[in-house]
Design a protein around this motif. Sequence first.
Motif, PDB file in Angstrom:
ATOM      1  N   HIS A  34     -12.801 -13.547   3.782  1.00  0.00           N
ATOM      2  CA  HIS A  34     -12.487 -12.214   3.271  1.00  0.00           C
ATOM      3  C   HIS A  34     -11.101 -12.181   2.631  1.00  0.00           C
ATOM      4  O   HIS A  34     -10.221 -12.937   3.025  1.00  0.00           O
ATOM      5  N   GLN A  35     -10.927 -11.297   1.671  1.00  0.00           N
ATOM      6  CA  GLN A  35      -9.582 -10.940   1.258  1.00  0.00           C
ATOM      7  C   GLN A  35      -9.062  -9.927   2.270  1.00  0.00           C
ATOM      8  O   GLN A  35      -9.815  -9.063   2.727  1.00  0.00           O
ATOM      9  N   VAL A  36      -7.772 -10.037   2.621  1.00  0.00           N
ATOM     10  CA  VAL A  36      -7.266  -9.206   3.713  1.00  0.00           C
ATOM     11  C   VAL A  36      -6.021  -8.418   3.306  1.00  0.00           C
ATOM     12  O   VAL A  36      -5.048  -8.987   2.817  1.00  0.00           O
ATOM     13  N   VAL A  37      -6.100  -7.085   3.501  1.00  0.00           N
ATOM     14  CA  VAL A  37      -4.921  -6.238   3.359  1.00  0.00           C
ATOM     15  C   VAL A  37      -4.597  -5.701   4.749  1.00  0.00           C
ATOM     16  O   VAL A  37      -5.455  -5.092   5.390  1.00  0.00           O
ATOM     17  N   MET A  38      -3.388  -5.949   5.214  1.00  0.00           N
ATOM     18  CA  MET A  38      -2.976  -5.376   6.498  1.00  0.00           C
ATOM     19  C   MET A  38      -2.131  -4.138   6.216  1.00  0.00           C
ATOM     20  O   MET A  38      -1.351  -4.121   5.269  1.00  0.00           O
ATOM     21  N   VAL A  39      -2.298  -3.123   7.078  1.00  0.00           N
ATOM     22  CA  VAL A  39      -1.409  -1.954   7.024  1.00  0.00           C
ATOM     23  C   VAL A  39      -0.766  -1.872   8.397  1.00  0.00           C
ATOM     24  O   VAL A  39      -1.458  -1.930   9.418  1.00  0.00           O
ATOM     25  N   GLU A  74       8.694   0.834   9.408  1.00  0.00           N
ATOM     26  CA  GLU A  74       7.571   0.073   8.849  1.00  0.00           C
ATOM     27  C   GLU A  74       8.076  -1.118   8.028  1.00  0.00           C
ATOM     28  O   GLU A  74       7.420  -2.153   7.933  1.00  0.00           O
ATOM     29  N   GLN A  75       9.245  -0.970   7.436  1.00  0.00           N
ATOM     30  CA  GLN A  75       9.771  -2.070   6.612  1.00  0.00           C
ATOM     31  C   GLN A  75      10.109  -3.266   7.500  1.00  0.00           C
ATOM     32  O   GLN A  75       9.906  -4.419   7.114  1.00  0.00           O
ATOM     33  N   VAL A  76      10.600  -2.990   8.704  1.00  0.00           N
ATOM     34  CA  VAL A  76      10.880  -4.060   9.664  1.00  0.00           C
ATOM     35  C   VAL A  76       9.585  -4.773  10.036  1.00  0.00           C
ATOM     36  O   VAL A  76       9.479  -6.001   9.988  1.00  0.00           O
ATOM     37  N   GLY A  98       6.389   2.058  -1.900  1.00  0.00           N
ATOM     38  CA  GLY A  98       6.674   2.082  -3.338  1.00  0.00           C
ATOM     39  C   GLY A  98       6.051   0.887  -4.036  1.00  0.00           C
ATOM     40  O   GLY A  98       5.493   1.002  -5.133  1.00  0.00           O
ATOM     41  N   GLN A  99       6.142  -0.267  -3.395  1.00  0.00           N
ATOM     42  CA  GLN A  99       5.622  -1.481  -4.032  1.00  0.00           C
ATOM     43  C   GLN A  99       4.096  -1.538  -4.094  1.00  0.00           C
ATOM     44  O   GLN A  99       3.540  -2.243  -4.930  1.00  0.00           O
ATOM     45  N   ILE A 100       3.411  -0.816  -3.187  1.00  0.00           N
ATOM     46  CA  ILE A 100       1.953  -0.762  -3.359  1.00  0.00           C
ATOM     47  C   ILE A 100       1.554   0.401  -4.266  1.00  0.00           C
ATOM     48  O   ILE A 100       0.371   0.715  -4.418  1.00  0.00           O
ATOM     49  N   GLY A 101       2.538   1.048  -4.863  1.00  0.00           N
ATOM     50  CA  GLY A 101       2.211   2.121  -5.804  1.00  0.00           C
ATOM     51  C   GLY A 101       1.599   3.331  -5.129  1.00  0.00           C
ATOM     52  O   GLY A 101       0.706   3.989  -5.663  1.00  0.00           O
ATOM     53  N   MET A 102       2.095   3.643  -3.912  1.00  0.00           N
ATOM     54  CA  MET A 102       1.613   4.805  -3.168  1.00  0.00           C
ATOM     55  C   MET A 102       2.405   6.022  -3.634  1.00  0.00           C
ATOM     56  O   MET A 102       3.523   6.260  -3.192  1.00  0.00           O
ATOM     57  N   VAL A 132       0.567  -7.503   3.223  1.00  0.00           N
ATOM     58  CA  VAL A 132       0.972  -6.731   4.404  1.00  0.00           C
ATOM     59  C   VAL A 132       1.690  -5.474   3.925  1.00  0.00           C
ATOM     60  O   VAL A 132       2.839  -5.522   3.485  1.00  0.00           O
ATOM     61  N   ALA A 133       0.986  -4.342   3.978  1.00  0.00           N
ATOM     62  CA  ALA A 133       1.516  -3.108   3.392  1.00  0.00           C
ATOM     63  C   ALA A 133       2.119  -2.212   4.468  1.00  0.00           C
ATOM     64  O   ALA A 133       1.563  -2.075   5.559  1.00  0.00           O
ATOM     65  N   ALA A 134       3.233  -1.593   4.134  1.00  0.00           N
ATOM     66  CA  ALA A 134       3.870  -0.654   5.054  1.00  0.00           C
ATOM     67  C   ALA A 134       3.059   0.632   5.103  1.00  0.00           C
ATOM     68  O   ALA A 134       2.784   1.243   4.076  1.00  0.00           O
TER      69      ALA A 134
END
Length: 597
Positions: A34-39, A74-76, A98-102, A132-134
Amino acid sequence: MSLIVQKFGGTSVADVEKIRSAARKAIRAQRQGHQVVMVVSAMGKNTDRLLKLAGEVSKTPSAREMDMLLSTGEQVSVALVAMAINELGSEAVSLTGGQIGMHTDSSFSKARIQSISTERIERLLNDGKIVVAAGFQGIDDDLNITTLGRGGSDTTAVALAAVLKADACEIYTDVDGVYTTDPRLLPEARRVDVISYDEMLELASLGAGVMHNRSIEFAKKFGVPIHVRSSFSDAEGTMIVTESESTSAPVGGAAMTPDEARVTVLGVPDVPGKSLQLFSAIGDKKIAVDMVVQNVGSEGRADVSFTVPRDELTTTLEAINGVIEQVGASGVTHDEDVSKVSVVGSNMASQTGVASKMFRALADAGVNIQMITTSEIKISALVPRSQASDALRAVHQAFLLHERPADAKSWDEIKADRQPSDDVAMMVQRLRDDALEALTLTGISVLDRQARVTLFGVPDNQGIAADIFETIGAAGIMVDMIVQGFDGHDGSTSVSFTVAAENLPESLTVAEEIAKRHGMRDVQGGGSVAKVTVSGIGLRSHTSVALVLFQELAQSNVNVEMIGTSELQVNAVIDETHAAKAQKGLEKVFADSLGGC
Ligand code: ASP
Ligand code: MG
């Protein structure tokens, strides 16, 4: 290739070992193809710590600076999780909101998501990276950092799953699924395999803390199946989807909200717009009002009762005292020792006898009901706080919530039975992609040929509500809305309900019999009323919906006789002759939100 979003809450990344274990879960999914996005949320109680720190520096910190501060939690954790993944031999990249364009609006501390740009995430995924998204954070038009409100990482995860068209959205947390009620309150609570979005929305708004409300709204809007599971075991967890576990069980879950307060404004002139003035004043203080009951007036005046969270009682009373003269009401009373017990079930709407069963269970447990409100999938009763736990246990028992319903299905079985449907796809297509979290209404309808029956001077004793609705049910009369409210006269209560107009004569006969039996003051029936319903997704998180509805009705001079609200609908019972006018007016004021366009 399939795509999975995995969300890890604060307890699931609380220390280094847990961070590693979260990293391993993502790597395992990636190795399975799978492709994986973590939040990821902030580690452990970090957000609370930051809040406390801010409180030590300033009593009234600016909301913008608060979001700047809270977003660091979350940044930590995303950086540490990405490092752990790299260390374990896979490649990961951490990204801020910001970097995931939210992109969100600028309401700091409760920002709403407007759009998400997926290119960067997709590019990284195609490069074989774990993203790994905040959670919980975004940016507004001016690049200010915003946060989505406490618990908002769930909403980040489901929103990403929606826009990335993920195949699964897994929520890893410290409990192993969703229960029929909070197992800390009731050990016999049962974990369910499947629960519907609608049930979950209601339960979440009643304080069942498993998921952030807005994440369920998102999931429902975009048809994202959510899998809630424990990060500490491989237990199966719970699927939150369109369907319920059973297609026959009337109740899927129960909830108790311990710290409520009842407020009654006495002698409100029974003319359009008066309760609106009250609720606007309270709404201006951003206080969520619940269980609104307007006693049908005598002598042209009504008593308006409602509940608010106990810690907002003082502010509420201040707001009321500020407008009481203008409204022309005669006084206000309150009770701060009350709790709310509710049952929720998607199958409730199509069944009779659900309310009377709940009231009977409470009566048999010796619990006195002070107020009642109902909506299509929820019945709430206000009870003395000292009896709240007994009340919850009694209703859980009465509806056999500790037992798996005989016709309960697993998610695999439900999925196999699903008919291909394009409902959801159509809805999503109509949504503007720059207003992902905007209010989405699905319809405004009128049910006419209804009648209202009211019993006045109902003694405030246990067992009366049970008797009323058992007797009506035994006469074969189908009841729709029920409200019980406080009567300022003498501390008694009054009970109103609606039935089909053709059942009015029979209902009145039965009601008079009941009134005689219990020495009630009076029975009244209103022949021609209609129920106006505004339906949509997550109506209560957009608190303005009920207010706009009442504003519109007041402006068109339509008097509201009964009110019922839920996550799915706002219902108002009005005079039938005004129904068409009301519907037209509402269609106009809500035009922007209908169908999400
Ligand atoms: N860290 C934030 C909070 O504690 C967001 C979240 O955990 O979902 O509320
Ligand atoms: Mg959290």
